[in-house]
Design an enzyme around this catalytic site. Structure first.
Site, mmCIF file in Angstrom:
data_model
loop_
_atom_site.group_PDB
_atom_site.id
_atom_site.type_symbol
_atom_site.label_atom_id
_atom_site.label_comp_id
_atom_site.label_asym_id
_atom_site.label_seq_id
_atom_site.Cartn_x
_atom_site.Cartn_y
_atom_site.Cartn_z
ATOM 1 N N HIS A 12 0.747 -1.205 -0.082
ATOM 2 C CA HIS A 12 -0.162 0.205 -0.114
ATOM 3 C C HIS A 12 0.812 1.238 -0.016
ATOM 4 C CE1 HIS A 12 -2.760 3.108 2.017
ATOM 5 N NE2 HIS A 12 -3.701 2.742 1.066
ATOM 6 N N HIS A 54 -0.999 10.502 -3.591
ATOM 7 C CA HIS A 54 -2.596 9.978 -3.018
ATOM 8 C C HIS A 54 -3.218 10.823 -3.234
ATOM 9 C CE1 HIS A 54 -4.812 9.296 0.077
ATOM 10 N NE2 HIS A 54 -5.383 7.847 -0.225
HETATM 11 O O1 G3P Z 1 -6.438 1.875 -2.587
HETATM 12 C C1 G3P Z 1 -6.822 1.077 -1.775
HETATM 13 C C2 G3P Z 1 -6.820 1.973 -0.576
HETATM 14 O O2 G3P Z 1 -5.473 2.442 -1.209
HETATM 15 C C3 G3P Z 1 -7.630 2.455 -0.520
HETATM 16 O O3 G3P Z 1 -7.749 4.105 0.382
HETATM 17 O O4 G3P Z 1 -7.131 6.393 0.426
HETATM 18 O O5 G3P Z 1 -5.563 5.008 0.689
HETATM 19 O O6 G3P Z 1 -5.669 4.866 -1.308
HETATM 20 P P1 G3P Z 1 -6.278 5.049 0.218
HETATM 21 CA CA CA Z 2 -5.083 4.209 -2.639
#
Ligand code: G3P
Ligand code: CA
Length: 319
Positions: A12, A54
């Site tokens: 992530h 992000h």
């Molecule tokens: O994309 C999966 C997860 O990353 C969604 O949340 O806010 O971290 O992009 P975010």
């Molecule tokens: Ca994401």
């Protein structure tokens, strides 16, 4: 020996538990840790270049306010789309800070004061991953999130088209086994489903309605049987928020799990929940391993977004 299919490890924002999110360093570390897929959140620069970032804003992860004072909009935020690529490249990326307090969101992670990193373009990141794949003899996939495509459209920019061009230019568009495309916006996913010359796996991200991710999408509905049935007409899977599956502990102390995973599986949808963080465990969970046990052994998810890909690959080592 486990007879179920091994879930995939999705880094992530890279190995973001160890190095600032979405830096090439964080992606290289995640690659070295054996992640199956590396996540890219993608937004556009003023000159239309897809960059890996992000937020649509720059203030929480860069020194934009110091470098370009006054370049914020009336709401006080600095938007990536107000800066051309050359300007974005001049910024230092740091560990995520809270926009109100300026303090680190995860205080035990990489120190926020070191200005060691920069914003990569999507193309640069793909080149680095492809290069590491070659030098390591491994195959690591892309897991691209189209960030706020409707908002980009309102700014006069076509995020999907810009990302797809990069995928075509690098040949990734013809390799569905090496890529997922994810989005919170179902309209964009439906368009991709209709228009992709070579089908790529699409993941419908599911938020809480209260987050305001996309005012036109009812995420509570998407989690119902009818909503999931609709998703199955245009997507290959769902990316739910962790509490959509794990709702806490029962009075007897066992995990209270929703039926989301079994309902999605019955429709042929894979389930990749987010976000597994050692330093942000849900209530009632005492260790990261317990959390993984619940989601992998009990809920049976197909992949996990984690800031700590080494802990997940370690957990799965004997699978
Ligand atoms: O994309 C999966 C997860 O990353 C969604 O949340 O806010 O971290 O992009 P975010
Ligand atoms: Ca994401």
């Amino acid at each position: 020996m486990n007879t179920k299919t091994r879930p995939i490890v999705i880094a992530h924002r890279g190995a973001s538990g160890y190095l600032p999110e979405h830096t090439l360093a964080s992606k290289a570390l995640a690659h070295g840790m054996g992640a199956d897929f590396l996540e890219q959140d993608v937004v556009l620069s003023k000159d239309g270049v897809p960059v890996v970032l992000h937020d649509i804003y720059l203030d929480c992860t860069t020194d934009v306010a110091d470098c370009y004072p006054g370049r914020h909009r009336d709401d006080g935020r600095y938007y990536a789309i107000e800066f051309n690529l050359e300007e974005l490249r001049s910024l230092s990326v740091h560990e995520r800070t809270d926009p109100d307090t300026g303090t680190a969101v995860y205080p035990d992670r990489f120190p926020a004061e070191y200005g060691l990193f920069t914003i990569p373009t999507l193309l640069e990141e793909i080149h680095m991953i492809a290069g590491l794949d070659r030098s390591s003899g491994r195959r690591t996939g892309l897991y691209i999130e189209l960030k706020a495509p409707n908002w980009h459209r309102a700014q006069g920019a076509d995020l999907s088209a810009a990302i797809l061009k990069v995928l075509r230019d690098t040949g990734y568009d013809k390799h569905p086994e090496r890529i997922f495309l994810q989005c919170f916006d179902n309209k964009t996913l439906r368009e991709l489903h209709r228009e992709l010359a070579h089908p790529l796996p699409l993941i419908q991200l599911i938020a809480e309605n209260s987050w305001g991710e996309d005012s036109e999408v009812d995420y509570d509905y998407l989690r119902t049987a009818a909503g999931l049935t609709e998703i199955a007409t245009y997507a290959n899977g769902i990316g739910p928020f962790l509490p959509h599956i794990y709702r806490g502990k029962t009075p007897g102390g066992s995990a209270d799990l929703s039926e989301l995973v079994s309902k999605a599986h019955a429709l042929g949808l894979v389930v990749h929940p987010y976000t597994f963080r050692r330093d942000e465990l849900p209530e009632g969970i005492s260790s990261f391993e317990d959390l993984l046990d619940i989601f992998i052994q009990q809920a049976g998810v197909d992949g996990l977004f984690t800031d700590f890909p080494d802990l997940l690959t370690g957990y799965l080592r004997d699978w």
